[in-house]
Design an enzyme around this catalytic site. Structure first.
Site, short mmCIF file in Angstrom:
data_model
loop_
_atom_site.label_atom_id
_atom_site.label_comp_id
_atom_site.label_asym_id
_atom_site.label_seq_id
_atom_site.Cartn_x
_atom_site.Cartn_y
_atom_site.Cartn_z
N VAL A 11 43.77 15.03 34.01
CA VAL A 11 44.53 15.35 32.80
C VAL A 11 45.30 14.13 32.28
CG1 VAL A 11 46.50 16.69 31.93
CG2 VAL A 11 44.70 17.81 33.22
N PHE A 156 44.47 22.42 27.83
CA PHE A 156 43.35 23.36 27.92
C PHE A 156 42.00 22.66 28.07
CE2 PHE A 156 46.64 25.62 25.41
CZ PHE A 156 46.85 26.71 26.25
N LEU A 157 42.01 21.34 28.33
CA LEU A 157 40.71 20.64 28.40
C LEU A 157 39.89 21.16 29.57
CD1 LEU A 157 40.73 18.45 30.96
CD2 LEU A 157 42.17 17.18 29.40
N LYS A 158 38.55 21.04 29.41
CA LYS A 158 37.63 21.40 30.49
C LYS A 158 37.05 20.11 31.03
CE LYS A 158 34.86 23.82 27.80
NZ LYS A 158 35.58 23.59 26.53
N GLU A 159 36.89 20.04 32.33
CA GLU A 159 36.24 18.85 32.88
C GLU A 159 34.79 18.83 32.41
OE1 GLU A 159 36.99 18.35 37.08
OE2 GLU A 159 39.10 18.83 36.79
N ASN A 215 43.62 31.08 31.53
CA ASN A 215 42.71 30.85 32.66
C ASN A 215 42.38 32.15 33.38
OD1 ASN A 215 42.38 28.18 32.19
ND2 ASN A 215 43.45 27.44 33.99
N PHE A 256 31.82 32.29 28.40
CA PHE A 256 32.36 32.64 29.72
C PHE A 256 31.91 34.02 30.20
CE2 PHE A 256 34.99 29.22 31.30
CZ PHE A 256 34.89 28.36 30.22
N ALA A 259 26.98 34.92 34.60
CA ALA A 259 27.02 35.24 36.04
C ALA A 259 26.47 34.05 36.81
CB ALA A 259 26.19 36.48 36.30
N CYS A 267 41.12 24.49 38.78
CA CYS A 267 42.04 25.30 37.98
C CYS A 267 41.91 26.80 38.19
CB CYS A 267 41.86 24.97 36.50
SG CYS A 267 42.43 23.30 36.14
N1 LIG Z 1 41.74 19.10 35.83
C1 LIG Z 1 41.76 19.85 34.75
O1 LIG Z 1 40.72 20.10 34.13
C2 LIG Z 1 43.05 20.41 34.22
C3 LIG Z 1 43.09 20.94 32.92
C4 LIG Z 1 44.29 21.47 32.43
C5 LIG Z 1 45.42 21.46 33.22
N2 LIG Z 1 45.36 20.93 34.48
C6 LIG Z 1 46.61 20.86 35.25
O2 LIG Z 1 47.09 19.52 35.14
C7 LIG Z 1 47.71 19.10 36.37
C8 LIG Z 1 47.04 17.84 36.89
O3 LIG Z 1 45.71 18.14 37.23
P1 LIG Z 1 44.64 16.99 37.52
O4 LIG Z 1 43.34 17.67 37.72
O5 LIG Z 1 44.76 15.94 36.50
O6 LIG Z 1 45.19 16.44 38.92
P2 LIG Z 1 44.72 15.13 39.69
O7 LIG Z 1 44.87 15.44 41.12
O8 LIG Z 1 43.41 14.65 39.18
O9 LIG Z 1 45.80 14.02 39.26
C9 LIG Z 1 47.14 14.08 39.60
C10 LIG Z 1 47.65 12.65 39.72
O10 LIG Z 1 49.06 12.67 39.92
C11 LIG Z 1 49.40 11.62 40.80
N3 LIG Z 1 50.74 11.83 41.34
C12 LIG Z 1 51.14 12.69 42.32
N4 LIG Z 1 52.46 12.58 42.53
C13 LIG Z 1 52.91 11.64 41.66
C14 LIG Z 1 54.19 11.09 41.39
N5 LIG Z 1 55.28 11.51 42.06
N6 LIG Z 1 54.30 10.14 40.44
C15 LIG Z 1 53.22 9.72 39.76
N7 LIG Z 1 51.98 10.20 39.98
C16 LIG Z 1 51.83 11.15 40.91
C17 LIG Z 1 48.29 11.63 41.82
O11 LIG Z 1 48.22 10.40 42.53
C18 LIG Z 1 47.08 11.88 40.92
O12 LIG Z 1 46.50 10.68 40.49
C19 LIG Z 1 47.61 20.31 37.30
O13 LIG Z 1 48.78 21.08 37.19
C20 LIG Z 1 46.44 21.09 36.73
O14 LIG Z 1 46.51 22.48 37.01
C21 LIG Z 1 44.21 20.39 34.98
O1 LIG Z 2 30.48 31.80 32.04
C1 LIG Z 2 30.92 31.05 32.94
C2 LIG Z 2 31.75 29.94 32.68
C3 LIG Z 2 32.21 29.17 33.75
N1 LIG Z 2 31.84 29.49 35.02
C4 LIG Z 2 32.38 28.69 36.14
O2 LIG Z 2 33.80 28.63 35.99
C5 LIG Z 2 34.29 27.42 36.54
C6 LIG Z 2 35.23 26.72 35.57
O3 LIG Z 2 34.48 26.25 34.48
P1 LIG Z 2 35.16 25.62 33.17
O4 LIG Z 2 36.19 26.55 32.68
O5 LIG Z 2 34.09 25.24 32.24
O6 LIG Z 2 35.79 24.28 33.75
P2 LIG Z 2 37.27 23.77 34.06
O7 LIG Z 2 37.25 22.30 33.87
O8 LIG Z 2 37.72 24.32 35.36
O9 LIG Z 2 38.20 24.36 32.87
C7 LIG Z 2 39.04 25.51 33.03
O10 LIG Z 2 40.24 25.15 33.66
C8 LIG Z 2 40.99 24.12 32.97
C9 LIG Z 2 42.18 23.79 33.84
O11 LIG Z 2 43.22 24.68 33.70
C10 LIG Z 2 41.38 24.64 31.60
O12 LIG Z 2 42.14 23.64 30.91
C11 LIG Z 2 40.13 25.00 30.82
O13 LIG Z 2 40.49 25.53 29.55
C12 LIG Z 2 39.34 26.04 31.63
O14 LIG Z 2 38.12 26.36 30.96
C13 LIG Z 2 33.06 26.58 36.93
O15 LIG Z 2 32.84 26.71 38.32
C14 LIG Z 2 31.93 27.25 36.16
O16 LIG Z 2 30.68 27.13 36.81
C15 LIG Z 2 31.02 30.56 35.28
O17 LIG Z 2 30.69 30.85 36.44
N2 LIG Z 2 30.58 31.32 34.23
#
Ligand SMILES: NC(=O)c1ccc[n+]([C@@H]2O[C@H](COP(=O)([O-])OP(=O)(O)OC[C@H]3O[C@@H](n4cnc5c(N)ncnc54)[C@H](O)[C@@H]3O)[C@@H](O)[C@H]2O)c1
Ligand SMILES: O=c1ccn([C@@H]2O[C@H](COP(=O)(O)OP(=O)(O)O[C@H]3O[C@H](CO)[C@@H](O)[C@H](O)[C@H]3O)[C@@H](O)[C@H]2O)c(=O)[nH]1
EC number: 1.1.1.22
Length: 449
Positions: A11, A156-159, A215, A256, A259, A267
């Site tokens: 993120v 809200f980004l998706k990986e 989520n 979404f 199956a 997340c």
């Molecule tokens: N990954 C996603 O798709 C996604 C999407 C939306 C929201 N989120 C939320 O965003 C947050 C971050 O998720 P992420 O996947 O980016 O995590 P991540 O594990 O990829 O990254 C977190 C980073 O924070 C760093 N960190 C930890 N403690 C720190 C500190 N004290 N000071 C500075 N840096 C520090 C870590 O070294 C790491 O690089 C989570 O709460 C997650 O639920 C994630």
């Molecule tokens: O119809 C579907 C859609 C997704 N998946 C699975 O669900 C998981 C999550 O998928 P996806 O939501 O596309 O990826 P994330 O990157 O985890 O994104 C979710 O989680 C993020 C972290 O909170 C949010 O920001 C996003 O909006 C939310 O979609 C994966 O294992 C997918 O294979 C299914 O099995 N069926």
């Protein structure tokens, strides 16, 4: 505007790079010195389509910088974003350790007015606790005179499509305590949407809960479809046909509803658990979400048992090609990936595996090394990784599709049939047409069809 992004993970790096792309000056801060060094050398520590281009362009143009020194970044920033991890704790609660470490560090380092924006996913009430923590540290430093505001803006980004999702969001949620902060954040995010109606300013608590609610709803749809898929198999229906039929109702929508082998990633599993935990604590349990989680845990096991059933429950001497290890396509992330459990269970059952994933092999190796039985199997040569998706098929008893990478969508079935010892395909993502598979001479077992 000048911004510090604390936490440079999936993120933080995407948000930092995209905010720089729209003309802001961004410092990305992380405690992981190796990660910061890599970024300084122009290496991107994660696989995320398009991210490398945005990062490099903004570094070259001097708008994006990386540091481990929080103070250096804070001194020149108005906005301070918190984007550190909030992993699940032992009882499913969100572990907020990193978030409060950052809050204390902000209190210890700031010397002028800041707007502290939490972007990490955090339970209701946490943003106000961040505020209290910063205030306490400032008071302790004798700097109680310093003013700051807090806000919560969920991400809200998706990986796999993170850059695109960030640059063109469906909506922007802004949780603040006052209008002035809301207006400043609206201005900051106005680069990403021209449509005022896509910006939702609300209370901090509502914004915090909006993230979990979104989520949890998406996870609920997936678990509903997975349970429906199991039922479809029993009664002779095809869940993909049912999905099309029901998803065409505008009130339901088609997204979404796929199956498969259950949701994974960093997340959905943790956020569903955290909301369940918060509900119990508040005395208003989420019984629906308890079922959503249980179905998700069962689903990967159900698929494993489906594979086992073909061999009378005995996998000894069987060899399988696995396609895909990441929790979803277009990412190298294997956090909570269903594929990793499948790998472990198949190996525990005595099978030999050859796995291929276009980008997640490295992370999968690291994650699997932590499971003693898998580490043993690797030593025994029962788990090997291939360099392409055809090589792993040679002489195997079946192909198991675990992640629907685009590369796997239209493979050369004739070639596949000629490589395998037996033409059997277990499709964990319902990617192929059952009729075509059968007419091509394959035994085809999918999810709910
Ligand atoms: N990954 C996603 O798709 C996604 C999407 C939306 C929201 N989120 C939320 O965003 C947050 C971050 O998720 P992420 O996947 O980016 O995590 P991540 O594990 O990829 O990254 C977190 C980073 O924070 C760093 N960190 C930890 N403690 C720190 C500190 N004290 N000071 C500075 N840096 C520090 C870590 O070294 C790491 O690089 C989570 O709460 C997650 O639920 C994630
Ligand atoms: O119809 C579907 C859609 C997704 N998946 C699975 O669900 C998981 C999550 O998928 P996806 O939501 O596309 O990826 P994330 O990157 O985890 O994104 C979710 O989680 C993020 C972290 O909170 C949010 O920001 C996003 O909006 C939310 O979609 C994966 O294992 C997918 O294979 C299914 O099995 N069926």
């Amino acid at each position: 505007m000048r911004i510090s992004m604390i936490g440079t993970g999936y993120v933080g790096l995407v948000t930092g790079a995209c905010l720089a792309e729209t003309g802001n000056d961004v410092w990305c801060v992380d405690v992981d010195a190796a990660k910061i060094e890599e970024l300084r050398q122009g290496k991107i520590p994660i696989y995320e389509p398009g991210l490398d281009v945005v990062v490099r362009r903004n570094v070259e143009q001097g708008r994006l910088r990386f540091t481990t020194e929080l103070k250096e970044a804070l001194d020149s920033s108005l906005f301070v974003f918190i984007a550190v991890g909030t992993p699940p704790g032992d009882s499913g609660e969100a572990d907020l350790g990193h978030v409060f470490d950052v809050a204390r560090a902000i209190g210890a380092s700031m010397d002028s007015y800041k707007i502290v924006v939490a972007k990490s996913t955090i339970p209701v009430g946490t943003t106000m606790k961040i505020k209290e923590t910063i205030r306490n540290v400032l008071d302790g430093r004798g700097r109680g005179d310093l003013d700051f505001d807090v806000a919560f803006c969920p991400e809200f980004l998706k990986e796999g499509s993170a850059v695109e999702d960030f640059m063109k969001p469906d909506r922007i949620v802004i949780g603040t305590e006052n209008n002035r902060t809301a207006e400043l954040l609206k201005e900051l995010f106005s680069f990403f949407t021209f449509r005022e109606e896509r910006m939702f300013a609300m209370s901090v608590a509502s914004a915090e809960l909006t993230k979990y609610a979104a989520n949890a709803m998406l996870a609920t749809r997936i678990s509903f479809m997975n349970e429906l898929a199991r039922f479809c198999e029993r009664v002779g229906a095809d869940v993909t046909e049912v999905r099309r039929g029901m998803g065409s109702d505008g009130r339901i929508g088609s997204a979404f509803l796929y199956a498969g082998i259950g949701y994974g990633g960093s997340c959905f599993p943790k956020d569903v658990k955290a909301l369940i935990h918060s509900g119990r604590q508040a005395g208003t349990p989420f019984s629906i979400l308890e079922a959503v989680e249980a179905v998700n845990v069962e689903q990967r096991r159900w698929f494993f048992e489906k594979i086992g059933a073909r061999y009378g429950g005995d996998l000894k001497g069987k060899s399988f090609a696995l396609w895909g290890l990441s929790f979803k396509p277009n990412t190298d992330d294997v956090r909570e990936a269903p594929a990793l459990d499948l790998v472990a269970w198949l190996l525990d059952g005595g099978a030999t595996l050859r796995a291929y994933d276009p980008v997640a092999e490295g992370n999968a190796r690291k994650a699997l090394a932590g499971r003693p039985s898998v580490a043993r199997a690797i030593e025994e040569g029962r788990l090997r990784f291939g360099s392409d998706n055809y090589e792993v098929l040679e002489g195997v008893h079946a192909l198991i599709l675990l992640t629907e990478w685009p590369l796997f969508r239209k493979p050369d079935w004739e070639r596949i049939g000629s490589l395998m010892a037996e033409p059997v395909v277990f499709d964990g993502r319902n990617q192929y047409d059952p009729d075509r598979m059968k007419s091509g001479g394959f035994v085809y077992l999918a999810v709910g069809r």
